[in-house]
Design an enzyme around this catalytic site. Structure first.
Site, PDB file in Angstrom:
ATOM      1  N   ASP A 205      24.624  32.440  50.815  1.00 47.31           N
ATOM      2  CA  ASP A 205      25.675  32.395  51.379  1.00 47.31           C
ATOM      3  C   ASP A 205      26.902  32.677  50.638  1.00 47.31           C
ATOM      4  O   ASP A 205      26.582  33.766  50.206  1.00 47.31           O
ATOM      5  CB  ASP A 205      26.656  30.703  51.187  1.00 47.31           C
ATOM      6  CG  ASP A 205      26.981  30.541  53.081  1.00 47.31           C
ATOM      7  OD1 ASP A 205      27.540  31.180  53.557  1.00 47.31           O
ATOM      8  OD2 ASP A 205      26.798  29.082  52.939  1.00 47.31           O
ATOM      9  N   LYS A 206      28.368  33.205  51.611  1.00 46.65           N
ATOM     10  CA  LYS A 206      29.164  34.024  51.799  1.00 46.65           C
ATOM     11  C   LYS A 206      29.616  34.055  50.069  1.00 46.65           C
ATOM     12  O   LYS A 206      29.938  32.693  49.379  1.00 46.65           O
ATOM     13  CB  LYS A 206      29.982  33.908  52.292  1.00 46.65           C
ATOM     14  CG  LYS A 206      31.235  34.256  52.432  1.00 46.65           C
ATOM     15  CD  LYS A 206      32.881  34.018  53.260  1.00 46.65           C
ATOM     16  CE  LYS A 206      34.016  34.998  52.363  1.00 46.65           C
ATOM     17  NZ  LYS A 206      35.185  34.369  53.539  1.00 46.65           N
TER      18      LYS A 206
END
Length: 412
Positions: free
Chosen positions: A128-129
């Site tokens: 993810d980010k």
């Protein structure tokens, strides 16, 4: 006599006309020569261009598509995760840069970049980010062109590298064939300092007794447990909330930029969203004196327990494992085992150059761990679901800023 003079005059006039006409002829013939040269030049260019196109076509014909896996390493800072969102240019992802490099290097046609199913693309784990990786694996079909790794890397930024390539079976899927994943979590050791002690971040050093306590708690996670309290949107009776953890431990601390850090490693079959960060967050809460050790076992029951989520900074996908595949195909004479012993040095260098400095510098500048530690006091580790909503609401802004851990291996 008159006729003789007339003949001479006529001859002289003829010579004069010839003299005048000669430059014109020369100019005309010169012009025709230039035109012929230009025409030949354009023709040569067309022939060269056609030859270059034929060379590319010939190379594509000589380079049939084959199923391969790529070993990837990347620093996730500045990216909105690994997975590409086709049609959305608002949030840049790692796969956006990867697909662009594959097209530009000639490994895949442009339309395969627009529709990734055409190249049977599959990532092993969706980070993810802001989450980095030292051993991400993607499987896809490409043209096996000459110097393929060099050509792909030439079109990638320095913080994304393809470190290895191996041929695999035609039906190989990097996500489905993966037996286990290993993640690491790098954190400053002052996170383990007891809440009652006034600690200076750059002075704190983790003592042996505290490290032993941390490892004793992390070892509790080994085995199969119900981790419904360590993710979202899963109830205690959801079978998919049960996960198998093979190992989890914290290594010896080390000093970088005057701050002491340590790395926690965890290997499991698969992980749910936020699971690793919550596992680490709960251990920190216990070591700091906010929660009792018994909360770990209580969190595996049906009761809803307030489990804090550690910051996303520091989480790295270290390695993915294909042990069943290796046993079946690794020594069949046609395929190689998916092991990366020869690439270990390149992986270590990449982490030292791109991953660790990013984590250290971001922690120094943004103080994500220090800020998160200040939110632990608002959690009620003795409460059940009734008293949790207000606490979760208050802590959401501070704990969610770093993004989720991206260990949602099951939701692709």
């Amino acid at each position: 006599m008159a006729s003789l003079r007339s003949a001479r005059v006529l001859a002289m006039a003829e010579d004069l006309r010839a003299a005048v006409a000669s430059p014109t002829k020369r100019l005309k013939s010169s012009s025709e020569a230039v035109e012929r040269l230009e025409e030949n030049g354009h023709q040569n260019k067309r022939l060269k261009r056609d030859a270059d196109e034929e060379d590319v076509e010939d190379q594509n014909k000589k380079s049939p598509k084959r199923k391969i896996v790529l070993l990837m390493a990347y620093s996730g800072k500045g990216y909105h995760g690994m997975q590409r969102n086709v049609g959305s240019s608002q949030f840049k992802t790692i796969e956006d840069d990867l697909v662009s490099a594959l097209v530009q290097s000639g490994c895949i046609p442009e339309n395969h970049g627009e529709d990734m199913k055409k190249m049977s693309f599959q990532r092993c784990a969706r980070t993810d980010k802001g989450v980095s990786a030292a051993g991400q694996i993607v499987s896809l079909k490409v043209r096996l062109i000459d110097d393929i790794l060099e050509k792909i890397n030439n079109h990638l930024p320095s913080h994304i590298r393809i470190l290895g390539l191996k041929r695999v079976t035609g039906g190989f899927n990097s996500k489905n064939k993966c037996d286990a994943r290993t993640y690491s979590y790098m954190l400053p050791t002052f996170a383990f300092a007891h809440k009652d002690h006034d600690v200076q971040e750059e002075v704190y050093r983790l003592d042996k007794e505290t490290l032993e306590k941390v490892n004793k708690l992390l070892a509790c996670y080994k085995g199969t447990h119900n981790f419904h309290n360590f993710t979202s949107q899963k109830g205690p009776r959801d079978p998919s909330a049960k996960r198998y953890i093979m190992e989890m431990y914290c290594g010896e601390p080390f000093v970088r930029e005057n701050i002491e850090f340590a790395v926690i490693k965890v290997k499991g079959q698969s992980f749910m969203m936020h699971q690793i960060r919550k596992m680490i967050g709960l251990v920190i809460a216990i070591v700091k004196g906010y929660a009792a050790e018994s909360i770990i076992e209580r969190s595996w029951g049906e009761e809803k327990v307030d489990v804090p989520k550690a910051p996303g900074l520091g989480l790295v996908l270290e390695r993915v494992h294909f042990e069943k595949y290796n046993r079946r195909f690794g020594n069949d004479g046609l395929h190689e085992p998916l092991e990366w012993t020869e690439e270990e040095e390149k992986i270590a260098v990449f982490k030292e150059q791109h991953i660790y400095p990013t984590i250290i510098n971001t922690e120094r500048e943004e103080k994500s761990m220090a800020n998160w530690l200040n939110t632990l006091s608002i959690h009620d580790f003795n409460s059940s679901a009734v008293g949790m909503q207000a606490n979760n609401k208050n802590s959401k802004n501070s704990s969610d800023l770093e993004g989720s851990d991206g260990c949602d291996d099951d939701s692709d």
